[in-house]
Motif scaffolding. Structure first.
Motif, PDB file in Angstrom:
ATOM      1  N   ARG A  72      40.975  34.458  35.094  1.00  0.00           N
ATOM      2  CA  ARG A  72      41.978  35.521  34.931  1.00  0.00           C
ATOM      3  C   ARG A  72      43.302  35.215  35.601  1.00  0.00           C
ATOM      4  O   ARG A  72      44.359  35.452  35.031  1.00  0.00           O
ATOM      5  N   GLU A  73      43.221  34.688  36.830  1.00  0.00           N
ATOM      6  CA  GLU A  73      44.467  34.483  37.538  1.00  0.00           C
ATOM      7  C   GLU A  73      45.313  33.408  36.846  1.00  0.00           C
ATOM      8  O   GLU A  73      46.500  33.600  36.604  1.00  0.00           O
ATOM      9  N   GLU A  74      44.648  32.307  36.516  1.00  0.00           N
ATOM     10  CA  GLU A  74      45.404  31.186  35.966  1.00  0.00           C
ATOM     11  C   GLU A  74      45.797  31.390  34.496  1.00  0.00           C
ATOM     12  O   GLU A  74      46.908  31.071  34.085  1.00  0.00           O
ATOM     13  N   TYR A  75      44.860  31.922  33.713  1.00  0.00           N
ATOM     14  CA  TYR A  75      45.132  31.983  32.274  1.00  0.00           C
ATOM     15  C   TYR A  75      45.388  33.389  31.737  1.00  0.00           C
ATOM     16  O   TYR A  75      45.771  33.533  30.577  1.00  0.00           O
ATOM     17  N   GLY A  76      45.210  34.405  32.590  1.00  0.00           N
ATOM     18  CA  GLY A  76      45.525  35.767  32.163  1.00  0.00           C
ATOM     19  C   GLY A  76      46.932  35.860  31.588  1.00  0.00           C
ATOM     20  O   GLY A  76      47.137  36.428  30.511  1.00  0.00           O
TER      21      GLY A  76
ATOM     22  N   LEU B 232      42.397  44.078  31.350  1.00  0.00           N
ATOM     23  CA  LEU B 232      43.560  44.514  30.580  1.00  0.00           C
ATOM     24  C   LEU B 232      44.855  44.174  31.307  1.00  0.00           C
ATOM     25  O   LEU B 232      45.836  43.747  30.706  1.00  0.00           O
ATOM     26  N   ASN B 233      44.833  44.348  32.626  1.00  0.00           N
ATOM     27  CA  ASN B 233      46.071  44.192  33.378  1.00  0.00           C
ATOM     28  C   ASN B 233      46.428  42.751  33.705  1.00  0.00           C
ATOM     29  O   ASN B 233      47.577  42.462  34.019  1.00  0.00           O
ATOM     30  N   CYS B 234      45.439  41.851  33.642  1.00  0.00           N
ATOM     31  CA  CYS B 234      45.762  40.456  33.978  1.00  0.00           C
ATOM     32  C   CYS B 234      46.398  39.739  32.795  1.00  0.00           C
ATOM     33  O   CYS B 234      46.886  38.634  32.924  1.00  0.00           O
TER      34      CYS B 234
END
Ligand code: SF4
Ligand code: SF4
Lengths: 504, 278
Positions: free
Chosen positions: A212-216, A235-237
């Motif tokens: 999520r952090e890298e590819y969100g 949803l938010n990432c």
């Protein structure tokens, strides 16, 4: 019951090249090759062959040829081998026939009946190698008018803008879920999107927490009828959210990820217990009307503080233009239209091959309708389903799309050979499988490289075609049907496409 | 054709409505009178960003998505007290907050709710707890159609929906996990009238107090014996229910628990495993 089916493929081995190295035995997940008892001979059972060509590519001695089974029934243009085989399969097993990938039927391909224009004498063409050429595309709702304040050199936009996404090329990766795809294939798409400056869509299987952090920020996260893996952080990432109403390969029906594919990691991402079928209902049970769709669109906007565009993806079906108008009025920022050639990991064959309409006609009809209603700027349109090459991209955009999604083409770049067996979970190329031994065949880094290469190649070609037309920005191509001419098309087809015939 | 955006047209800026909110310490009171859906949620977010931990909403009348815009990373958990009738999608995608409604709720309560609690001192409309995946919902009276569709669970995340009354058709359709309890406190002659209960159900448990006939059940569900664990679970659930609504309902805990309970579970985790040929 004895099976009456004829084989699909035959495997031939050039004996003087084969040194019995055993690579084919390891490579074929379908059980075609096996060692005899004392390991001196490799036996071939070609009735199991699906034609994936894995063995052929990996045979170090180039000793193998796999080709369609040459034997046939009495040739018959009506009762073809396919028709006969399907009946036999169903007579033996009594169920719905499943297939992977998009429809392979010989329906008319409109892209192949449309030709592009080029500048000659009356306006100059542009050389993209020497002159700037803009492929950057903004996706999302545009304001009705722009108020600008100019103060000396400072130009400031006064109008409050809707959230828009920026992609460096008008090509995005279509929704393909982790679950249908292996983690490595899924990761390769994410990595390539990030590197090239475009986006990938997660499909309806969620986005693993560790991505999520890298590819969100380069993910379009899907919210489909099963709501798998949909949580507020998911949803938010993301860069955007896509409500999946339908898909071109199986309009009107839901999806079943069979329990055996719901492994521990898939279960964590989809947030369902291991081994249960992941059933996506045919409709969203909170959406029975345009008003209900609107409610979900705004629920998602609320859930993400109005920071993200909301996409709505539908299959191209009859009356698609009226439906699209409703979707824009419901508040969608981007509409994705998936033509009947759209791919799938698993679809009932009868749906894949008989439901929906071609993307070319759908895009033209939708674009035309939204223009007539004066709401085209309220949304972007993404054309999806069967985009095979850069020329298809250019034609789709000239017919009215803002950008395209590619799915099948991206998988082919990763190794897919269109064997159509994705639903079995045994993909020899490590793409559509959860078997760790098969999945590791696909190295995500190398996969991403292939994808980036493809995007780069197509982008260069698109620039060439644009330059030839004397256009220096992809924006100027959108709905620019003057650049298109039909060939071998009937009056009604030209009318729906909104283009003239060649020579006119 | 004129373009109407019924959600955003006419939405006022925060400055124009901020007087309808009053923050004292960590409690905020919002007068929802005349506020559009988005305006109320704008104000709620504004209050929480200013440190409010408890939001008291007065004069709520049909505003949608209450609680939906309160996802913060790292998570802040707040309590929302609602007087009036919240609109559709109350607590949709709820990120762990607690919502108490003094009044009835409309459709879509707890839609795809992630975590938290929703307690409704009244009834609720259709599609309650659709695709809910965590947390608890307690509804004092009855609920409408399509309740708990595709509710799901994962490991220790087991959503719970408790309904004091009954539900209408398609209860628990496609249910993939979680627990639904219908207490049937308002049944005439002890019967639930809904049909298609648990059609396509492939996970989770439905407990019904009161009677249903076999033909009211989907073919994917089976009735099984209540076991000791089930009773223990129900005792806890009924205690909690009585804790919230004890003074508003006519029945005592023991009378509720003394009723006739049925336990429904799916016959298989894979209801449609056999419809395909390869
Ligand atoms: S690897 Fe593929 S092509 Fe080769 S024999 Fe096996 S199924 Fe056929
Ligand atoms: S993804 Fe794999 S299984 Fe599916 S068509 Fe391509 S090669 Fe075959």
């Amino acid at each position: 019951m004895k099976s009456h089916l004829l084989p699909d493929f035959v495997v031939e081995r050039i004996e003087e090249r084969c040194n019995r190295c055993g690579v084919c035995v390891k490579q074929c997940p379908w059980g075609v090759y096996s060692w005899n008892e004392d390991k001196t001979e490799i036996l071939i059972d070609y009735t199991k062959c699906v034609g994936c060509q894995r063995c052929v590519v990996y045979c170090p001695n180039k000793a193998l040829i796999v080709r369609p089974y040459p034997g046939s029934y009495r040739p018959n243009a009506y009762w073809t081998k396919e028709v006969i085989s399907d009946i036999k399969k169903q007579a033996e097993q009594g169920g719905v026939l499943l297939v992977g990938t998009g429809s392979d039927r010989p329906y008319k391909v409109y892209f192949d009946h449309i030709l592009l224009n080029a500048s000659q004498v009356t306006n100059p063409s542009i050389d993209p190698l020497r002159e700037p050429m803009e492929l950057r595309t903004f996706l999302g709702r545009k304001p009705d008018r722009l108020e600008i304040e100019i103060d000396g050199d400072d130009v400031e936009i006064k109008t409050e803008l809707y959230p828009n996404l920026v992609v460096e090329t008008p090509i995005l990766f279509a929704g393909m879920s982790y679950g249908a795809l292996s983690k490595n294939a899924f990761l390769a798409l994410a990595m390539a999107a990030k590197e090239f400056g475009t986006l990938f869509c997660t499909g309806e299987g969620g986005l693993p927490k560790d991505m999520r952090e890298e590819y969100g920020p380069v993910a379009i996260v899907q919210c489909a009828s099963g709501r798998f893996g949909v949580d507020p952080e998911y949803l938010n990432c993301a860069a955007a959210i896509e409500i999946k109403i339908g898909q071109g390969a199986k309009p009107g029906i839901g999806g079943h990820l069979p329990g055996e594919k719901v492994t521990a990691e898939i279960s964590a991402t989809r947030m369902i217990p291991e081994g249960t079928d992941a059933l996506s209902p045919a409709p969203h049970h909170d959406i029975y009307s345009i008003e209900d769709l609107s409610m979900l669109i705004y629920a998602l906007k609320e859930a993400t503080n109005y920071e993200k565009p909301v996409f709505v993806k539908i299959a191209a079906v009859h009356n698609v233009a009226a439906i699209a108008s409703g979707i824009v009025r419901a508040g969608a920022d981007v509409i994705v239209i998936d033509g009947f050639r759209g791919g799938t990991g698993a679809s009932p064959k009868v749906m894949r091959d008989h439901v929906g309409i071609p993307i070319e006609l759908a895009i033209a009809a939708v674009d035309q309708r939204l223009r007539e209603e004066g709401i085209r700027h309220k949304c972007s349109i993404i054309a999806s389903g069967g985009i095979r090459c850069s020329a298809d991209v250019v034609k789709a955009i000239a017919l009215g799309a803002d950008a395209v999604y590619i799915g099948t083409a991206a998988l082919i770049a990763l190794g897919c050979t269109m064997c159509q067996k994705c639903y079995t979970g045994k993909c020899a190329w490590g793409i559509c499988t959860q078997d760790p031994n098969l999945a590791k065949r696909l190295n995500p880094k190398e996969g991403a490289k292939r994808l980036v290469n493809l995007l780069r190649a197509w982008s260069l070609e698109i620039k060439d075609m644009l330059g030839g037309m004397g256009i220096n920005a992809i924006e100027s191509l959108r709905s620019n049907r003057e650049q298109l001419r039909g060939i071998g098309l009937e009056e009604w087809e030209l009318r729906v496409l909104g283009i003239k015939g060649a020579g006119e | 054709m004129r373009f109407v955006d019924s959600f955003l047209d006419g939405v006022r800026r925060l400055e124009e409505i901020v007087h309808q909110a009053r923050i004292e310490g960590d409690v905020a009171e919002i007068d929802a009178k005349g506020l559009k859906h988005k305006e109320l949620n704008d104000l709620m977010r504004f209050c929480v960003e200013r440190g409010a931990k408890k939001l008291i909403l007065k004069n709520v009348c049909g505003q949608r998505y209450i609680g939906t815009r309160l996802f913060f990373n790292p998570g802040v958990k707040v309590e929302i007290i609602i007087y009036g009738t919240p609109g559709n999608d109350l607590g949709a995608f709820l990120a762990g907050h607690r919502i108490v409604v003094y009044g009835n709720a409309q459709d879509g309560v707890g839609n795809t709710m992630d975590d938290g609690e929703i307690i409704v001192h009244g009834r609720a409309g259709d599609v309650v707890a659709m695709a809910m995946r965590g947390g608890k919902i307690f509804i004092r009276d009855s609920v409408g159609y399509r309740t708990a569709i595709h509710m799901k669970e994962y490991m220790d995340r087991v959503p719970l929906l408790v309904v004091g009354g009954t539900a209408q058709d398609f209860l628990g359709e496609y249910m993939a996990g979680g627990r639904v309890v219908l207490l049937g406190l308002n049944l005439e002659n002890g019967r639930h009238r809904c049909h298609y209960i648990g059609t396509g159900m492939h996970g989770g448990v439905i407990y019904l107090r009161g009677k249903v006939e076999k033909y009211q059940l989907g073919k994917e569900v089976g009735v099984v014996e209540m076991e000791e664990e089930d009773w223990k679970f129900l005792e806890k659930v009924v205690d909690e229910f009585c804790g919230y609504f004890g003074r508003e309902i006519k029945m005592e805990r023991d009378e509720i628990l003394g009723g006739n309970f049925m336990k429904l579970i799916p016959v298989t985790k894979r209801p449609y495993g056999k419809v395909y040929s390869y």
